[in-house]
Structure formats: C-alpha cells, structure tokens
Scaffold this motif. Structure first.
Motif, PDB file in Angstrom:
ATOM      1  N   ARG A 146       0.822  -1.210   0.000  1.00  0.00           N
ATOM      2  CA  ARG A 146       0.000   0.000   0.000  1.00  0.00           C
ATOM      3  C   ARG A 146       0.859   1.264   0.000  1.00  0.00           C
ATOM      4  O   ARG A 146       0.464   2.295  -0.561  1.00  0.00           O
ATOM      5  N   TYR A 147       2.013   1.212   0.633  1.00  0.00           N
ATOM      6  CA  TYR A 147       2.877   2.388   0.702  1.00  0.00           C
ATOM      7  C   TYR A 147       3.297   2.847  -0.697  1.00  0.00           C
ATOM      8  O   TYR A 147       3.203   4.035  -1.024  1.00  0.00           O
ATOM      9  N   LEU A 148       3.745   1.925  -1.531  1.00  0.00           N
ATOM     10  CA  LEU A 148       4.171   2.299  -2.883  1.00  0.00           C
ATOM     11  C   LEU A 148       3.009   2.881  -3.688  1.00  0.00           C
ATOM     12  O   LEU A 148       3.181   3.827  -4.463  1.00  0.00           O
ATOM     13  N   ALA A 149       1.826   2.328  -3.489  1.00  0.00           N
ATOM     14  CA  ALA A 149       0.651   2.881  -4.159  1.00  0.00           C
ATOM     15  C   ALA A 149       0.378   4.298  -3.665  1.00  0.00           C
ATOM     16  O   ALA A 149       0.053   5.199  -4.448  1.00  0.00           O
ATOM     17  N   GLY A 150       0.535   4.503  -2.355  1.00  0.00           N
ATOM     18  CA  GLY A 150       0.266   5.815  -1.772  1.00  0.00           C
ATOM     19  C   GLY A 150       1.197   6.897  -2.269  1.00  0.00           C
ATOM     20  O   GLY A 150       0.757   7.996  -2.620  1.00  0.00           O
ATOM     21  N   ILE A 151       2.503   6.596  -2.329  1.00  0.00           N
ATOM     22  CA  ILE A 151       3.438   7.641  -2.780  1.00  0.00           C
ATOM     23  C   ILE A 151       3.274   7.916  -4.275  1.00  0.00           C
ATOM     24  O   ILE A 151       3.505   9.034  -4.734  1.00  0.00           O
ATOM     25  N   THR A 152       2.810   6.903  -5.023  1.00  0.00           N
ATOM     26  CA  THR A 152       2.526   7.123  -6.448  1.00  0.00           C
ATOM     27  C   THR A 152       1.324   8.048  -6.605  1.00  0.00           C
ATOM     28  O   THR A 152       1.347   8.992  -7.399  1.00  0.00           O
ATOM     29  N   GLU A 153       0.282   7.796  -5.812  1.00  0.00           N
ATOM     30  CA  GLU A 153      -0.911   8.652  -5.877  1.00  0.00           C
ATOM     31  C   GLU A 153      -0.557  10.090  -5.515  1.00  0.00           C
ATOM     32  O   GLU A 153      -0.987  11.041  -6.181  1.00  0.00           O
ATOM     33  N   VAL A 154       0.231  10.264  -4.463  1.00  0.00           N
ATOM     34  CA  VAL A 154       0.620  11.611  -4.036  1.00  0.00           C
ATOM     35  C   VAL A 154       1.362  12.341  -5.162  1.00  0.00           C
ATOM     36  O   VAL A 154       1.115  13.512  -5.439  1.00  0.00           O
ATOM     37  N   ALA A 155       2.276  11.622  -5.831  1.00  0.00           N
ATOM     38  CA  ALA A 155       3.040  12.233  -6.921  1.00  0.00           C
ATOM     39  C   ALA A 155       2.145  12.642  -8.080  1.00  0.00           C
ATOM     40  O   ALA A 155       2.339  13.701  -8.696  1.00  0.00           O
ATOM     41  N   LEU A 156       1.139  11.829  -8.364  1.00  0.00           N
ATOM     42  CA  LEU A 156       0.277  12.097  -9.521  1.00  0.00           C
ATOM     43  C   LEU A 156      -0.796  13.143  -9.221  1.00  0.00           C
ATOM     44  O   LEU A 156      -1.312  13.783 -10.140  1.00  0.00           O
ATOM     45  N   LYS A 157      -1.112  13.343  -7.933  1.00  0.00           N
ATOM     46  CA  LYS A 157      -2.148  14.318  -7.570  1.00  0.00           C
ATOM     47  C   LYS A 157      -1.790  15.746  -7.973  1.00  0.00           C
ATOM     48  O   LYS A 157      -2.658  16.603  -8.057  1.00  0.00           O
ATOM     49  N   ASP A 158      -0.514  16.004  -8.194  1.00  0.00           N
ATOM     50  CA  ASP A 158      -0.103  17.333  -8.652  1.00  0.00           C
ATOM     51  C   ASP A 158      -0.478  17.568 -10.116  1.00  0.00           C
ATOM     52  O   ASP A 158      -0.415  18.698 -10.595  1.00  0.00           O
ATOM     53  N   HIS A 159      -0.869  16.498 -10.824  1.00  0.00           N
ATOM     54  CA  HIS A 159      -1.077  16.599 -12.266  1.00  0.00           C
ATOM     55  C   HIS A 159      -2.461  16.129 -12.716  1.00  0.00           C
ATOM     56  O   HIS A 159      -2.823  16.314 -13.875  1.00  0.00           O
ATOM     57  N   VAL A 160      -3.219  15.537 -11.807  1.00  0.00           N
ATOM     58  CA  VAL A 160      -4.573  15.078 -12.123  1.00  0.00           C
ATOM     59  C   VAL A 160      -5.371  15.094 -10.815  1.00  0.00           C
ATOM     60  O   VAL A 160      -4.801  14.989  -9.730  1.00  0.00           O
ATOM     61  N   ALA A 161      -6.694  15.244 -10.900  1.00  0.00           N
ATOM     62  CA  ALA A 161      -7.535  15.339  -9.707  1.00  0.00           C
ATOM     63  C   ALA A 161      -7.492  14.041  -8.896  1.00  0.00           C
ATOM     64  O   ALA A 161      -7.175  12.966  -9.420  1.00  0.00           O
ATOM     65  N   ASP A 162      -7.800  14.144  -7.600  1.00  0.00           N
ATOM     66  CA  ASP A 162      -7.935  12.946  -6.778  1.00  0.00           C
ATOM     67  C   ASP A 162      -9.296  12.885  -6.091  1.00  0.00           C
ATOM     68  O   ASP A 162      -9.508  12.088  -5.187  1.00  0.00           O
ATOM     69  N   LYS A 163     -10.219  13.737  -6.518  1.00  0.00           N
ATOM     70  CA  LYS A 163     -11.570  13.775  -5.947  1.00  0.00           C
ATOM     71  C   LYS A 163     -12.604  13.694  -7.069  1.00  0.00           C
ATOM     72  O   LYS A 163     -12.372  14.131  -8.193  1.00  0.00           O
TER      73      LYS A 163
END
Length: 263
Positions: A146-163
């Motif tokens: 889950r950690y690797l998935a989490g840091i990937t999501e955080v990195a991508l949130k700067d470039h695409v929505a997360d809501k």
C-alpha cells in the motif's frame, strides 16, 4: 414488506448493468428490482460497525471511540502513503496492518465526473470503480504494498484530480476521456520506486449503471436530521440511490445507521 438492518455499503456484481444488493444480518434486498417503485426509509437507531454498540456514528460507520482506536480506521486507510507495515512498524495493530497493506495494490485512473487518480487493493478491482460511479477506468501501476501505491498517488495528484464531484457524477455530467493517453502522459511523474510496476498493455474497463433518470439538481438526504423519507427509486450509481424528486442517498456515508425499509 418491511426490512430492518444496519446499513453497510451496497454489495455489487460487475454485470451489464451493475447489480446492487443491500445486505443485512439475516436478509438482503436486490436493489435493481426496486427501480420505478416506491421506497420508504426510516432511521431507528445506530450500530457501530466495529463494536456493534448503539452509539452515534462518528465517521466511516464507526462510533467515535472505535474511529480513533481501531485499526480499521487508521489514517493510512484514507492516506495510503502513511502505511508503515512494510517497515514492520505498527500504527494501531501490526498484524492487521500487514494483512491489508502488504498485498498487491493498484493505482488507477477513473472517470466519474472527471479524470481522477486513486488507490485500491487489487482484490477490490472493479468494485472500487463501481463504488465511485466511474463509467470508465484503467490501471496505471500494480505494486506489492500500500505504501508504494500511496506515494505514487501523491506524486500524480499534482497533475490530475484525486476527488470526484459527486453532483456531476450523479447528473451524468461527464465526458469520455482516453485514459490510455492520460496514463502515458502521467508516466513521467511516477516515483522511481514504483516505475518498474507501470502497466503498459491493458485496456479501459467500461461500467454501466442502472439509472432510469438522472437528477437535474441532486439533493442529499440526511436521515439523521429527517429520520424518514419516501420516494420512487429511479437509479443507482456509485453508492447512491437516486429518487424521482432529485433526492439522492449515499448508502456508504450512512453506514452504521439502523434503518427500516418499507417496500
């Protein structure tokens, strides 16, 4: 016929269209069969999904005590980047955290109201996309924890929505996007640790929901304030029941409420 039970998120089957079930302790309702029929719902109590006591629900179906103490409501649930089981480090219950965190996770793109990035356990695909009301989705990476998935999501949130904009999702105010193009565009932002797990070759998943009529101006039903409601069901999308008078009811956000449903 009257059903009584504790609300938990609707269980689903990935069929054409999606099939929905309200599951209670000793019974269940196949919700698709209620389309175009009247339903009455009444709040009769509470039951924490963890301790089972009749206490006011605080968040995520838990009473306040369980929300702040039980591992099922740890911060890493909502923020996967805070996962620490891969370091053998406990948050609330290391055995539980290892069981959930140390399994394959997917970072995905889904289009419900707009293109958004999200994280889910591999075992929850496509259930997670159904619950979000996404009409199309695609995996970006499949990682071992889950950690690797989490840091990937955080990195991508700067470039695409997360809501998701839940109103637009329910109004079906959406447009089709080429998620494969989005995936390639975002690849360069994936952290180095997760890049070896990038998925190149799969295709979009398309989902179809049982909706007869979309609400023009969705009005959210709050059973804690209103206590009872009656209306004609005209659609189910995400975890929402959609009624003819534009009322919508989010089953998942009302987990832990004990209700009577009169059909």
């Amino acid at each position: 016929m009257v059903y009584k039970g504790v609300l938990t998120k609707m269980q689903t089957e990935f069929l054409e269209p999606i099939q929905y079930y309200l599951v209670f302790e000793n019974d269940f309702i196949h919700v698709n069969q209620l389309l175009n029929k009247p339903i009455e719902m009444k709040l009769v109590g509470y039951q924490c999904l963890s301790c089972g006591l009749d206490r006011p629900i605080f968040r995520q179906g838990f009473c306040k005590t369980c929300f702040f103490e039980k591992p099922l409501a740890g911060d890493w649930i909502m923020r996967p980047e805070l996962s620490t089981a891969h370091l053998d480090k406990e948050d609330r219950d290391l055995e539980y955290e290892k069981k959930v965190q140390l399994q394959p996770h997917i970072v995905y793109l889904a289009n419900s109201s707009n293109v958004k990035v999200g994280v889910t356990r591999k075992s929850q695909v496509p259930t997670r996309w159904i619950d979000q009301g996404a009409h199309e989705a695609v995996e970006i990476v499949e990682v071992p924890n889950r950690y690797l998935a989490g840091i990937t999501e955080v990195a991508l949130k700067d470039h695409v929505a997360d809501k998701t904009n839940w109103r637009n999702m329910l109004k079906n105010d959406v447009k089709d996007e080429d998620l494969l193009i989005w995936r390639q565009k975002l690849k360069k932002y994936i952290p180095d640790e997760a890049l070896p797990y990038f998925i190149e070759s799969n295709t979009e998943t398309h989902l179809h929901f049982p909706v007869e009529q979309y609400p023009s101006k969705p009005k959210s039903l709050n059973l804690k304030k209103q206590e009872s409601y009656a209306g004609e069901l005209v659609g189910i999308k995400g975890q929402y029941l959609i009624f003819k008078d534009n009322t919508v009811f989010n089953v998942r956000s009302n987990e832990g409420l004990v209700v009577e449903i009169n059909l």
